[in-house]
Scaffold this motif. Structure first.
Motif, PDB file in Angstrom:
ATOM      1  N   ILE A 116       0.861  -1.185   0.000  1.00 14.90           N
ATOM      2  CA  ILE A 116       0.000   0.000   0.000  1.00 14.90           C
ATOM      3  C   ILE A 116       0.895   1.232   0.000  1.00 14.90           C
ATOM      4  N   ASP A 117       1.697   1.357  -1.049  1.00 16.58           N
ATOM      5  CA  ASP A 117       2.716   2.405  -1.109  1.00 16.58           C
ATOM      6  C   ASP A 117       2.110   3.803  -1.123  1.00 16.58           C
ATOM      7  N   GLU A 118       0.990   3.992  -1.843  1.00 15.85           N
ATOM      8  CA  GLU A 118       0.394   5.331  -1.921  1.00 15.85           C
ATOM      9  C   GLU A 118      -0.074   5.806  -0.551  1.00 15.85           C
ATOM     10  N   ALA A 119      -0.684   4.899   0.217  1.00 14.36           N
ATOM     11  CA  ALA A 119      -1.130   5.270   1.568  1.00 14.36           C
ATOM     12  C   ALA A 119       0.063   5.582   2.464  1.00 14.36           C
ATOM     13  N   LYS A 120       1.144   4.839   2.325  1.00 11.15           N
ATOM     14  CA  LYS A 120       2.339   5.097   3.129  1.00 11.15           C
ATOM     15  C   LYS A 120       2.912   6.469   2.814  1.00 11.15           C
ATOM     16  N   GLU A 121       2.919   6.852   1.536  1.00 13.48           N
ATOM     17  CA  GLU A 121       3.474   8.156   1.171  1.00 13.48           C
ATOM     18  C   GLU A 121       2.677   9.296   1.786  1.00 13.48           C
ATOM     19  N   GLU A 122       1.360   9.149   1.826  1.00 13.06           N
ATOM     20  CA  GLU A 122       0.545  10.213   2.414  1.00 13.06           C
ATOM     21  C   GLU A 122       0.788  10.345   3.909  1.00 13.06           C
ATOM     22  N   LEU A 123       1.055   9.234   4.566  1.00 17.80           N
ATOM     23  CA  LEU A 123       1.233   9.270   6.012  1.00 17.80           C
ATOM     24  C   LEU A 123       2.672   9.559   6.431  1.00 17.80           C
ATOM     25  N   GLU A 124       3.622   9.434   5.526  1.00 15.80           N
ATOM     26  CA  GLU A 124       5.013   9.742   5.870  1.00 15.80           C
ATOM     27  C   GLU A 124       5.187  11.222   6.216  1.00 15.80           C
ATOM     28  N   GLU A 125       4.320  12.078   5.667  1.00 14.66           N
ATOM     29  CA  GLU A 125       4.393  13.502   5.991  1.00 14.66           C
ATOM     30  C   GLU A 125       4.100  13.751   7.463  1.00 14.66           C
TER      31      GLU A 125
END
Length: 641
Positions: A160-169
């Motif tokens: 779930i790479d897209e979700a991880k990118e949003e939450l890395e912020e």
């Protein structure tokens, strides 16, 4: 029985033992005669007393006739009475009086009462909820997770790479807030994780806390709701008070739809307690007092029922969709879960990922675990590809029913039924490749044909839908052609339902009927009340309703005629395939292709169990029970299969 219950019952037993000791009654003995002081003096003068014992102001002893007596004398008269008893010839004993300190005497007097009060207080505390604290209803039940309970990072989250990118912020903000604040940026106060069950929403929240290395409070939405009005709001306040003391921190609310439902909605009326809890949550997230450094993360698989005020900017600023993984994501998830499992060289995780479309992360974890358990049960040191195939069949369709006794007639009917499905599916353009055909009963089906998609599919063409209908009708047509209409069975019940479901969606949702045009004649279901969906349907005239039914029938019957034409033209191939199923019980896709080319099937050793990966395309089966739903390959949704 846990330790607390043992302790409580032990204290109850000790309390009653003490009570019996304090209030012990003397056992019945000889009759004691109570004498007044004048009677006692008269008996002394008469010489009727044989033995006497003086204890302060009390005298007890025995008369000449053997009867026991007791008497009371004035304070300070003990010496004179003793002299008179001695003069009368009575055996006399004087017991010295020991004076107890006043404090100790008071303690002995009130000790039973203190023990009783302590026991009652202890029982009341144990009966009280909220962690054994009296009046602790309003305390937050949020649990603070630490590294000792297992630290999770983004390395443990895959697919779930897209979700991880949003939450890395959010993680970057918690590590270095000034990076964003110097440019006037504000971190979102809340993030709502939305997705089907088992996709890793809770795991993502824990990974955020693990990466940022900040306190992580976790609580369920149902923990706020109580039968007492105001308790949930009090718990919300207490939860945010705890979070302020540990800021910066993360609060994770799982299944927030339990408390965040739309206010005033539903046919059953509102719940004052739930709405007050939601109101308090809204105020704490974005009210007059700012909660700096507190990030609220919530998870739900039903975002449509949440209150709009909860989803507005300033509260849950972002909705992060956590979908079921694609084939690349499934491969990464399998790699994560297979780290601790010894794999044999023939295991190809990409092949397994390709054969599991629609599987969530939890489904894949269960698949790896089932394969490991199956390999251990078979006494193997490594998990082979066969264990993975067998576990996929077991998870998706249930265990084999080899003990089920079928007559030769039923086996033959099932073989021709499944051969019809397989041949039509191979012949009609638009179907996925056949992966396996079997007449071994599984679950509630007597046999089945599985199709392995070459890739994940997010939509379907008209040709593919028509191919699905024709493939579904292949079983019924095969029974009619081989055994006659009088011998047709109920085995095609699920096939007919599946074909009708596809045709109805084509007509009423996808606008694929030339006569009706691109118009939607069906709407989504509305509120769920008392466990039943209340559907909202459009007003349709009788003529239009009849036209819809005629078009649905036309699509199904076109598939029926296509299946009949294929089985009639290729009857020899169909017979050869059915006879091979009767002989081998299970055929792989490669073996079916060899049979159709006229090549013989060569097996190094007889297989008693053939496995195949589950598919999101339809699994057809003869003799399927009415309640057997199985893996649906096509759902009438705007996105198709």
């Amino acid at each position: 029985m846990n330790g607390r219950n043992i302790l409580i019952w032990g204290l109850v037993f000790i309390f009653f033992i003490i009570a019996l000791q304090l209030f012990e009654f003397s056992s019945p003995g000889p009759t004691v005669e109570r004498l007044s002081y004048s009677q006692f003096v008269t008996r002394i003068d008469e010489g009727a007393i044989r033995q006497a014992e003086i204890d302060g102001v009390n005298v007890k002893g025995a008369l000449d006739n053997g009867r026991q007596f007791v008497a009371a004398i004035p304070e300070g008269a003990a010496p004179q009475i003793a002299d008179r008893l001695i003069a009368a010839g009575a055996e006399t004993t004087i017991t010295p009086v020991e004076e107890l300190p006043l404090a100790l005497s008071l303690l002995f007097n009130i000790l039973p009462f203190l023990i009783f009060l302590a026991f009652i207080f202890f029982v009341m505390r144990q009966m009280q909820g909220a962690g054994g604290k009296a009046m602790g209803f309003g305390k937050s039940r949020a649990k603070l997770l630490t590294e000792r309970q297992g630290r999770v990072t983004f390395d443990d989250v895959a697919g779930i790479d897209e979700a991880k990118e949003e939450l890395e912020e959010i993680v970057e903000y918690l590590k270095d807030p000034m990076k964003f604040q110097r440019l006037g940026g504000k971190i979102p106060k809340g993030a709502l994780l939305v997705g089907p069950p088992g996709t890793g929403k809770t795991l993502l929240a824990r990974a955020i806390a693990g990466e940022a290395n900040v306190p992580f409070f976790t609580i369920s939405g149902s923990d706020f709701v109580e039968m007492f009005v105001g308790v949930g709001a009090s718990r919300v306040r207490d939860m945010f008070e705890q979070a302020k003391k540990n800021a910066p921190c993360i609060i994770f609310i799982d299944e927030i739809d339990a408390v965040g439902r739309h206010r005033g909605a539903g046919l059953g009326g509102g719940n004052d307690e739930r709405e007050q809890t939601l109101n308090q949550l809204l105020v704490e997230m974005d009210g007059f007092e700012a909660n700096e450094g507190i990030i609220l993360i919530a998870a739900t698989n039903r975002p449509d029922v949440l209150d709009p005020a909860l989803l507005r900017p300033g509260r849950f600023d972002r909705q992060v969709v956590v979908p079921n993984p694609d084939v690349v994501g499934r491969e990464k998830i399998l790699q994560v879960h297979a780290k601790k499992v010894p794999l044999a060289p023939d295991v190809d995780l990409r092949t397994i990922a390709r054969g599991t479309p629609g599987f969530s992360g939890a489904d894949l974890a269960n698949l790896v675990n089932e394969a490991a358990l199956l390999a251990a049960r078979r006494g193997k040191r490594f998990v082979t590809a066969k264990e993975f195939d067998d576990s996929k069949d077991k998870v998706l369709m249930g265990a084999e029913r080899r003990s089920m006794v079928m007559t030769e007639e039923e086996k033959m009917l099932t073989a021709y039924h499944e051969a019809g499905h397989a041949l039509v599916g191979i012949t009609v353009p638009g179907n996925d490749p056949v992966h396996k055909a079997t007449i071994i009963p599984r679950g509630r089906a007597l046999g089945m044909v599985q199709y392995l998609p070459e890739r994940d599919r997010y939509s379907m063409t008209l040709q593919q839908m028509q191919a699905r209908i024709a493939m579904a009708m292949g079983g019924r047509v095969a029974e009619e052609l081989k055994f006659g209409r009088e011998k047709v069975t109920s085995g095609a019940q699920q096939d007919i339902e599946h074909a009708t479901k596809i045709a109805r969606a084509m007509v009423t949702q996808y606008g694929l009927s030339e006569k009706l045009g691109p118009i939607a004649y069906a709407e989504d279901e509305g509120e769920v009340f008392l466990g039943q969906s209340i559907a909202r349907t459009k007003s349709i005239s009788p003529d239009t309703a009849k036209l819809i039914e005629d078009e649905i029938k036309r699509f199904v019957m076109e598939g029926y005629e296509t299946a009949r034409r294929i089985l009639t033209e290729r009857r020899d191939d169909w017979e050869r395939l059915a006879q091979a199923l009767l002989e081998y019980e299970t055929l792989t896709g490669e073996e079916i292709q060899k049979l159709l080319k006229g090549e013989p099937i060569v097996r190094e050793e007889p297989e008693d169990f053939a496995a195949s990966p589950p598919s999101s395309v339809p699994t057809t089966g003869a003799g399927a029970d009415k309640e057997r739903k199985g893996p649906e390959g096509f759902e009438p949704s705007p996105q198709g299969a």
